[in-house]
Structures are given as structure tokens and as C-alpha cells.
Design an enzyme around this catalytic site. Structure first.
Site, PDB file in Angstrom:
ATOM      1  N   HIS A   1     109.705 -85.341  44.972  1.00  0.00           N
ATOM      2  CA  HIS A   1     111.009 -86.091  45.282  1.00  0.00           C
ATOM      3  C   HIS A   1     111.078 -86.267  46.689  1.00  0.00           C
ATOM      4  CE1 HIS A   1     111.391 -86.094  40.947  1.00  0.00           C
ATOM      5  NE2 HIS A   1     111.404 -84.815  41.044  1.00  0.00           N
TER       6      HIS A   1
ATOM      7  N   HIS B   1     116.136 -86.964  53.033  1.00  0.00           N
ATOM      8  CA  HIS B   1     116.208 -88.174  52.414  1.00  0.00           C
ATOM      9  C   HIS B   1     115.705 -89.129  53.399  1.00  0.00           C
ATOM     10  CE1 HIS B   1     117.711 -86.370  48.361  1.00  0.00           C
ATOM     11  NE2 HIS B   1     118.333 -85.772  49.320  1.00  0.00           N
TER      12      HIS B   1
ATOM     13  N   THR C   1     122.705 -84.910  44.619  1.00  0.00           N
ATOM     14  CA  THR C   1     122.282 -86.515  44.576  1.00  0.00           C
ATOM     15  C   THR C   1     121.124 -86.531  43.874  1.00  0.00           C
ATOM     16  OG1 THR C   1     121.237 -86.342  46.724  1.00  0.00           O
ATOM     17  CG2 THR C   1     123.497 -86.562  46.964  1.00  0.00           C
ATOM     18  N   THR C   2     120.483 -85.448  43.156  1.00  0.00           N
ATOM     19  CA  THR C   2     119.279 -85.790  42.397  1.00  0.00           C
ATOM     20  C   THR C   2     119.640 -85.005  41.080  1.00  0.00           C
ATOM     21  OG1 THR C   2     118.409 -83.789  43.311  1.00  0.00           O
ATOM     22  CG2 THR C   2     117.660 -85.624  44.410  1.00  0.00           C
TER      23      THR C   2
ATOM     24  N   HIS D   1     116.108 -79.907  52.759  1.00  0.00           N
ATOM     25  CA  HIS D   1     115.104 -81.077  52.510  1.00  0.00           C
ATOM     26  C   HIS D   1     115.742 -82.339  53.261  1.00  0.00           C
ATOM     27  CE1 HIS D   1     118.318 -81.281  49.222  1.00  0.00           C
ATOM     28  NE2 HIS D   1     118.143 -82.533  49.478  1.00  0.00           N
TER      29      HIS D   1
ATOM     30  N   HIS E   1     119.716 -82.162  54.143  1.00  0.00           N
ATOM     31  CA  HIS E   1     120.559 -81.231  53.415  1.00  0.00           C
ATOM     32  C   HIS E   1     120.206 -80.039  53.537  1.00  0.00           C
ATOM     33  CE1 HIS E   1     121.529 -85.174  50.929  1.00  0.00           C
ATOM     34  NE2 HIS E   1     122.144 -85.180  51.820  1.00  0.00           N
TER      35      HIS E   1
END
EC number: 4.2.1.1
Length: 260
Positions: free
Chosen positions: A64, A96, A198-199, A94, A119
């Protein structure tokens, strides 16, 4: 039960509510930060980012994004004060990002999208471990930092240089002696609001702290992010791009600003 969620047409954010009904909950993230509606709260303290003794362990492609994982068995790398009560330990960070430089961030500011969003995920030490912390509304504190296109950030380069060795899902390599302070902007002015992961599983356990000042990333550095794949090694190639969730309704929440 393994839910095969992702960011594609058939398993992307608009489908997540089927397996994770909290996707339509009252405090979902990310959100658009309307700077006119965000109220300065003079009671908010300055944020204390105590990253003096980080122990990074490894970097992993989880299909992801990629996570840089830290030893969280002690209080050596913590976030405190700001809007927080207590001490929150860094467990991983991580990113995005988008398929192009014009999108990629999860939060937006007055509807503006950045090229990427970092994040830094911390858990509240009063709950004993990460797995327990996510079950509580004040379990996590996530420090969100926007990346805008500009000069290369030297603190990012060690991460970027490692990505070619974790190209596909499930790959990981040792990643030690990394100092996350190199990923912070000069100013720690922030917006804060109560939100969620958010996942999936999208748990509503996050105090969001989104920094006003972005860091910069070069287009060359961003290209290395986009060279990653969502798929495992032997599977058809799916470039890891646009791994961001669209903004969610505010539903009456108040965004507070630490600055005037």
C-alpha cells in the site's frame, strides 16, 4: 480475514465501506483544512518532537506504501505536548503520493493538494502497545507533513536510495541509523483535529497534527517513489501511485490552529 483493499477501481476508497463500515463514520480522515474556519487556540502548547535517540529497524513495502519501522520499546523517540496529553512513541512513518506532482497528499489546505504527505505514526504509551492503543479515541498521534516540489530534501535521500531494493510487496531490508529529524520543516506550527487512520481498518483513534510548513522534495526524488509497485514480485506490474484517500466530511469537527 484478509480484506484485499487497495487504491484501484474495484478495491479503492469508494469501496472500503463495504468491509469497513466505519469509513462513513463521524471522525474520518483525511479532511480539507479550511484555513479561514480553523480557529487559533491559545491554549495549544508548542509541539515537542523529541527524536533524540531514534532506533530505525527496517523499511518494508507492504503493498500500500512503504513503512520505515522503529524500535518502540522505550521512550527514546516521542511526541508530546501540543494538543496531546501524555507521551506518544514513534512506531513507523510512511508516505502517500500521486501519479503526478499535482496530487498525492491526503489532507488538503483550502482544497490545495501537495505532491505527497508524510505520516509519522505515534502511539499513546499509557495503553502499553500499538495494538491496544488503536482501540482508544486518544490512542494515536499522527504528525502529517506535506511535501511540495522544490529542491531535494537531504533527509529524504537515504529513504529514496533504498526504495529500489523494496520494489515489490513483501520486500524489506534493514534500515538503521536513520534520523527522522531530517524530515521536519523549520516551523512546527500546526493544525489539529480528531480523526482516523486513512487506511483500513480506518479506526477513529487519531489526534491529527498537520504541520503548516511543507518540506520540499525534488521531482527526481518523487519519481523514485513512483517506481515502487503495489504487486508482489511474480505478479503483473502495478505502479504504486495515487495511494491516497480523498478528503472526508468534517461532520461538525473543529480544526484548531496553534498559530495566529
Amino acid at each position: 480475514m484478509s480484506h484485499h483493499w487497495g487504491y484501484g477501481k474495484h478495491n479503492g476508497p469508494e469501496h472500503w465501506h463495504k468491509d469497513f463500515p466505519i469509513a462513513n463514520g463521524e471522525r474520518q480522515s483525511p479532511i480539507d483544512i479550511d484555513t479561514n474556519a480553523a480557529k487559533h487556540d491559545p491554549s495549544l502548547k508548542p509541539l515537542r518532537v523529541c527524536y533524540e535517540h531514534p532506533i530505525s529497524r527496517r523499511i518494508i513495502n507492504n503493498g500500500h506504501s512503504f513503512n520505515v519501522e522503529f524500535d518502540d520499546s522505550h521512550d527514546k523517540t516521542v511526541l508530546k505536548e501540543g494538543p496531546l496529553e501524555g507521551t506518544y512513541r514513534l512506531i513507523q512513518f510512511h508516505f502517500h503520493w500521486g501519479s503526478s506532482d499535482g496530487q498525492g497528499s491526503e489532507h488538503t489546505v483550502n482544497k490545495k493538494k501537495y505532491a505527497a504527505e508524510l505520516h509519522l505514526v505515534h502511539w499513546n504509551t499509557k495503553y502499553g502497545d500499538f495494538g491496544k492503543a488503536v482501540k482508544h479515541p486518544d490512542g494515536l498521534a499522527v504528525l502529517g507533513i506535506f511535501l511540495k516540489i522544490g529542491s531535494a530534501t537531504p533527509g529524504l535521500q537515504k529513504v529514496v536510495d533504498t526504495l529500489s531494493s523494496i520494489k515489490t510487496k513483501g520486500k524489506s531490508v534493514d534500515f538503521t541509523d536513520f534520523d527522522p529529524r531530517g524530515l521536519l520543516p523549520e516551523s512546527l506550527d500546526y493544525w489539529t483535529y480528531p480523526g482516523s487512520l486513512t487506511t483500513p481498518p480506518l479506526l477513529e483513534c487519531v489526534t491529527w497534527i498537520v504541520l503548516k510548513e511543507p518540506i520540499t522534495v525534488s521531482s527526481e526524488q518523487m519519481l523514485k517513489f513512483r517506481n515502487l509497485n503495489f504487486n508482489k514480485e511474480a505478479e503483473p506490474e502495478e505502479p504504486m501511485v495515487d495511494n491516497w484517500r480523498p478528503t472526508q466530511p468534517l461532520k461538525g469537527r473543529q480544526v484548531k490552529a496553534s498559530f495566529v
